[in-house]
Structure formats: C-alpha cells, structure tokens
Design a protein around this motif. Structure first.
Motif, PDB file in Angstrom:
ATOM      1  N   UNK A  86      -9.924 -30.965 -10.719  1.00  0.00           N
ATOM      2  CA  UNK A  86     -10.423 -29.858 -11.538  1.00  0.00           C
ATOM      3  C   UNK A  86     -11.748 -30.224 -12.198  1.00  0.00           C
ATOM      4  N   UNK A  87     -11.768 -31.375 -12.897  1.00  0.00           N
ATOM      5  CA  UNK A  87     -12.958 -31.735 -13.676  1.00  0.00           C
ATOM      6  C   UNK A  87     -14.118 -32.226 -12.805  1.00  0.00           C
ATOM      7  N   UNK A  88     -13.828 -32.910 -11.710  1.00  0.00           N
ATOM      8  CA  UNK A  88     -14.909 -33.477 -10.896  1.00  0.00           C
ATOM      9  C   UNK A  88     -15.388 -32.544  -9.788  1.00  0.00           C
ATOM     10  N   UNK A  89     -14.525 -31.659  -9.319  1.00  0.00           N
ATOM     11  CA  UNK A  89     -14.898 -30.798  -8.193  1.00  0.00           C
ATOM     12  C   UNK A  89     -15.091 -29.341  -8.611  1.00  0.00           C
ATOM     13  N   UNK A  90     -14.119 -28.777  -9.284  1.00  0.00           N
ATOM     14  CA  UNK A  90     -14.157 -27.343  -9.573  1.00  0.00           C
ATOM     15  C   UNK A  90     -15.113 -26.979 -10.703  1.00  0.00           C
ATOM     16  N   UNK A  91     -15.076 -27.714 -11.784  1.00  0.00           N
ATOM     17  CA  UNK A  91     -15.959 -27.378 -12.905  1.00  0.00           C
ATOM     18  C   UNK A  91     -17.427 -27.462 -12.501  1.00  0.00           C
ATOM     19  N   UNK A  92     -17.881 -28.545 -11.859  1.00  0.00           N
ATOM     20  CA  UNK A  92     -19.290 -28.581 -11.453  1.00  0.00           C
ATOM     21  C   UNK A  92     -19.663 -27.483 -10.442  1.00  0.00           C
ATOM     22  N   UNK A  93     -18.755 -27.166  -9.517  1.00  0.00           N
ATOM     23  CA  UNK A  93     -19.058 -26.143  -8.506  1.00  0.00           C
ATOM     24  C   UNK A  93     -19.176 -24.761  -9.128  1.00  0.00           C
ATOM     25  N   UNK A  94     -18.260 -24.450 -10.049  1.00  0.00           N
ATOM     26  CA  UNK A  94     -18.243 -23.109 -10.638  1.00  0.00           C
ATOM     27  C   UNK A  94     -19.090 -22.988 -11.880  1.00  0.00           C
ATOM     28  N   UNK A  95     -19.520 -24.110 -12.441  1.00  0.00           N
ATOM     29  CA  UNK A  95     -20.335 -24.067 -13.637  1.00  0.00           C
ATOM     30  C   UNK A  95     -19.589 -23.566 -14.857  1.00  0.00           C
ATOM     31  N   UNK A  96     -18.263 -23.626 -14.818  1.00  0.00           N
ATOM     32  CA  UNK A  96     -17.450 -23.108 -15.910  1.00  0.00           C
ATOM     33  C   UNK A  96     -16.161 -23.910 -15.991  1.00  0.00           C
ATOM     34  N   UNK A  97     -15.576 -23.979 -17.176  1.00  0.00           N
ATOM     35  CA  UNK A  97     -14.268 -24.638 -17.294  1.00  0.00           C
ATOM     36  C   UNK A  97     -13.124 -23.642 -17.175  1.00  0.00           C
ATOM     37  N   UNK A  98     -13.431 -22.398 -16.900  1.00  0.00           N
ATOM     38  CA  UNK A  98     -12.405 -21.366 -16.752  1.00  0.00           C
ATOM     39  C   UNK A  98     -11.919 -21.394 -15.300  1.00  0.00           C
ATOM     40  N   UNK A 103     -12.533 -21.544  -9.257  1.00  0.00           N
ATOM     41  CA  UNK A 103     -11.628 -21.767  -8.128  1.00  0.00           C
ATOM     42  C   UNK A 103     -10.620 -22.875  -8.355  1.00  0.00           C
ATOM     43  N   UNK A 104     -10.458 -23.293  -9.603  1.00  0.00           N
ATOM     44  CA  UNK A 104      -9.555 -24.394  -9.903  1.00  0.00           C
ATOM     45  C   UNK A 104      -8.169 -23.987 -10.346  1.00  0.00           C
ATOM     46  N   UNK A 105      -7.786 -22.726 -10.136  1.00  0.00           N
ATOM     47  CA  UNK A 105      -6.464 -22.251 -10.570  1.00  0.00           C
ATOM     48  C   UNK A 105      -5.343 -23.130 -10.027  1.00  0.00           C
ATOM     49  N   UNK A 106      -5.380 -23.380  -8.727  1.00  0.00           N
ATOM     50  CA  UNK A 106      -4.306 -24.167  -8.096  1.00  0.00           C
ATOM     51  C   UNK A 106      -4.277 -25.583  -8.651  1.00  0.00           C
ATOM     52  N   UNK A 107      -5.440 -26.186  -8.849  1.00  0.00           N
ATOM     53  CA  UNK A 107      -5.483 -27.553  -9.373  1.00  0.00           C
ATOM     54  C   UNK A 107      -4.851 -27.620 -10.758  1.00  0.00           C
TER      55      UNK A 107
END
Length: 140
Positions: A86-98, A103-107
C-alpha cells in the motif's frame, strides 16, 4: 436470532473468512507468477524482484492461510507485505493515501484481515489444530 446462537458458529465463520481471503489472495500471486487469471499485468515476473517475492508470498503464504497452517506467523508476514504494498506501490502511483483513489483497496483489506488472523487464529478446519493436538500428545 440471539447472539448465543450466532456465537456458536463463530469458529466456522472465521474459517470461511480465512479460506475466502486465501483463495482471493493466491489469485493475485498466480497472476504475478503465471499470468493466470489473465490481467493487465503480464505474468512471469522475475522471481528475484519485488514483484516476484510478492508473488511467492501470495501463492505460498496464501496456501498456508488456506490450510490454516502456521496461521498466525504467516498472517503477520502477509499483513506486513500488504502494508508495504500500500505505502510503497499504491500511494506513490495514485498520489493519495485514500485507497479508493490509489487502487489500494485490496491491499488495505488484505492487510487488516491478515492482522485480524494474527490475533484470532485460524478458526475451524485448520491444520494448526491438528499440529497443536499432536504436540500435546508428544509432550505428554
């Protein structure tokens, strides 16, 4: 229905959660390693990469969770993997912690279900129970 009736089935409900989570989680690993089920991400990632390690953890860790084998330590490792994802892949890709935005819902969901299994144990229908009974027999 009163809560005593529902509480009676809590171990089986926990096992169903564990099994459904494991099967879903394993599919993420097989996508990474084998390209199955088909996804936009090509399968066959290099095993000695972060994605390869993630795929290995997802397939074999998911299998351990499915079987209820070493549930607590494996769930701890998988929760950590999902927090990292979540923190290393999804947050940087989406630019958001939401999660819904990056796209980090599943994680996030996997992380917290695995964290719950660390504290709850596997529920019913788990090899951990057979191993525990065997250890008690050997120690006696």
């Amino acid at each position: 229905m009163n809560s005593d009736t529902l509480n009676k089935y809590a171990p089986q409900a926990l096992a169903v959660l564990r099994i459904a989570t494991a099967l879903t989680f394993m599919a993420h690993g097989t996508q990474k390693l084998f390209g199955f089920p088909a996804s936009q991400m090509p399968g066959g990632v290099e095993l000695l990469s972060l994605f390869g390690l993630a795929g290995i953890l997802e397939v074999f860790g998911g299998l351990a969770i499915l079987l209820g084998l070493f549930t607590r330590p494996v769930a701890f490792i998988l929760a950590a993997e999902m927090a990292y994802a979540f923190w290393a892949m999804h947050v940087p890709m989406g630019g958001s912690i939401i999660p819904v935005s990056n796209g980090g819902d599943a994680a996030v969901l996997f992380c917290f279900v695995f964290l719950y299994l660390v504290f709850s144990g596997p529920g019913a229908w788990a090899l951990d129970h057979m191993l525990g009974a065997r250890r008690k027999t050997v120690a006696a």
